[in-house]
Structures are given as C-alpha cells and as structure tokens.
Scaffold this active site. Structure first.
Site, mmCIF file in Angstrom:
data_model
loop_
_atom_site.group_PDB
_atom_site.id
_atom_site.type_symbol
_atom_site.label_atom_id
_atom_site.label_comp_id
_atom_site.label_asym_id
_atom_site.label_seq_id
_atom_site.Cartn_x
_atom_site.Cartn_y
_atom_site.Cartn_z
ATOM 1 N N GLY A 27 14.522 29.798 11.639
ATOM 2 C CA GLY A 27 14.759 29.598 13.270
ATOM 3 C C GLY A 27 14.153 30.897 13.633
ATOM 4 N N GLY A 45 11.649 35.375 8.584
ATOM 5 C CA GLY A 45 12.416 35.428 7.460
ATOM 6 C C GLY A 45 13.886 36.091 7.702
ATOM 7 C CD GLU A 77 6.513 27.499 13.623
ATOM 8 O OE1 GLU A 77 5.334 27.581 14.034
ATOM 9 O OE2 GLU A 77 6.912 26.925 12.706
ATOM 10 C CG HIS A 96 11.602 26.725 16.129
ATOM 11 N ND1 HIS A 96 11.987 25.455 15.998
ATOM 12 C CD2 HIS A 96 11.453 27.312 15.015
ATOM 13 C CE1 HIS A 96 11.611 25.013 14.955
ATOM 14 N NE2 HIS A 96 11.161 26.084 14.056
ATOM 15 C CG HIS A 98 15.217 24.534 11.320
ATOM 16 N ND1 HIS A 98 14.418 24.786 9.961
ATOM 17 C CD2 HIS A 98 14.310 24.755 12.135
ATOM 18 C CE1 HIS A 98 13.184 25.073 10.543
ATOM 19 N NE2 HIS A 98 12.939 25.149 11.834
ATOM 20 C CG HIS A 158 9.962 22.207 11.932
ATOM 21 N ND1 HIS A 158 8.499 22.548 12.032
ATOM 22 C CD2 HIS A 158 10.656 23.140 12.129
ATOM 23 C CE1 HIS A 158 8.661 23.971 12.185
ATOM 24 N NE2 HIS A 158 9.786 24.169 12.107
#
Length: 192
Positions: A27, A45, A77, A96, A98, A158
C-alpha cells in the site's frame, strides 16, 4: 508545513493498519501540498504499522526529484498518484491499499455494489480498472483516468484506490469501501 503533512500520512497509515485493512507492506499514501509543487508519499516497501518520518518521501512534481533518508525511494506507484493530482484539482490525498475484503472482490469475478453511506452513488457498482502490472505506466494512466469522475476504484487483481479533498476523507472512504465489501461478502455467504 512538511511536518504537518508527514504527521497526517503517518496517522492515516497507523489507523489503516490498526483497522486490519493492510497486509504486509502492500500500500501507499500521498498528500499534495497546497501549492501543488510537492507530493509527500510513502517510501517503497514501507510497513504501515511502524511508518515514521523517515518513510515519507517529498517529491518535486515538476521534475520528480526527491530527497530521502536511508536511501529510500518513493513508492512504485508514484506516477499513479501524480496522475490523480493532475486530473483532479479538488483532491489532495490518495490512499492505495490491499484491504482483505475489497481486494477479494478485485481478485474475483464479483462486482462490488455501491451502497448509501458515503456521498452520491455514481453507478450500480464501484468502478473497476483492468489489471496492469503494479508500478507500470499503463496502470498509472488507466487508474488516474478512472478517477477523473470517481473517488474510489477497484484495481483488478490488485487492490483499491480512494481519494479525497484531505487525508481524513480518503482514509474514511477506504474504510467505507472495505466495509461494503465485507457486508456484501457476508450477505453472499448467508444466502448460499
């Protein structure tokens, strides 16, 4: 100003982690400054649980230059986030993640129904963007284009992207999307 923005990103990341809406290091979060000259984004990361000041990268938007501590680089991203800001003058934050239930929908053939509870309903389903490799130019272009008229989208296979006029709104919208995904999943299981 830098410290205020960085603190907002850290608080959002910790909130998302504490709500169980992120798994591992999958994310990224960003905020654009009021002058639209710099974007602050989580480093590649990073772990939302232990996110700190050194994990936020300040990116200059006109040439994408940045400085960081510990040789960290901006999220893969970054171009997606920049694309959103270029397309939406009314937005200053991108989240963003997951999150488990919403990402479950992203990996399934089921569409996520829109529900009342977070602003205007713009269609029957939350808009989806076809799969493109993470960090790719094609993903950045397609996702930022889809967010021209939406505040939340599902990235197939994704995760999700939620945007807002501030970090609190974008974070709350990500909670909302995860919540409706959970409700829809539970409804499906109960109706089996």
């Amino acid at each position: 100003m830098d410290n205020i923005i960085i603190e907002q990103i850290i608080n959002s990341a910790h909130h998302i982690y504490n709500k169980g809406m992120i798994i591992g290091k999958a994310g990224n979060i960003s905020i654009i400054d009021d002058d639209k000259k710099y974007m602050y984004i989580t480093a590649s990361g990073t772990d939302f649980k232990s996110l700190n000041y050194n994990d936020i990268i300040k990116v200059k938007l006109d040439d994408l230059s940045y400085s960081s501590n510990d040789d960290k680089v901006p999220s893969m991203e970054t171009n997606l986030h920049i694309g959103v800001y270029k397309n939406r003058d009314d937005i200053n934050s991108v989240v963003h993640i997951h999150s488990p239930y919403a990402t479950g929908f992203a990996f399934s053939n089921q569409k996520l129904c829109q529900q009342e509870g977070f602003g205007e309903i713009t269609g029957e389903y939350v808009k989806e963007v076809d799969y493109f490799p993470p960090g790719s130019k094609t993903l950045a272009e397609n996702a930022s284009d889809a967010l021209k008229n939406e505040n939340a989208i599902i990235l197939k296979n994704h995760g999700i992207i939620c945007i807002g006029k501030n970090i609190d709104e974008a974070t709350l919208l990500s909670e909302y999307i995860e919540g409706i995904a959970k409700t829809q999943y539970i409804t499906h299981v109960l109706n089996l």
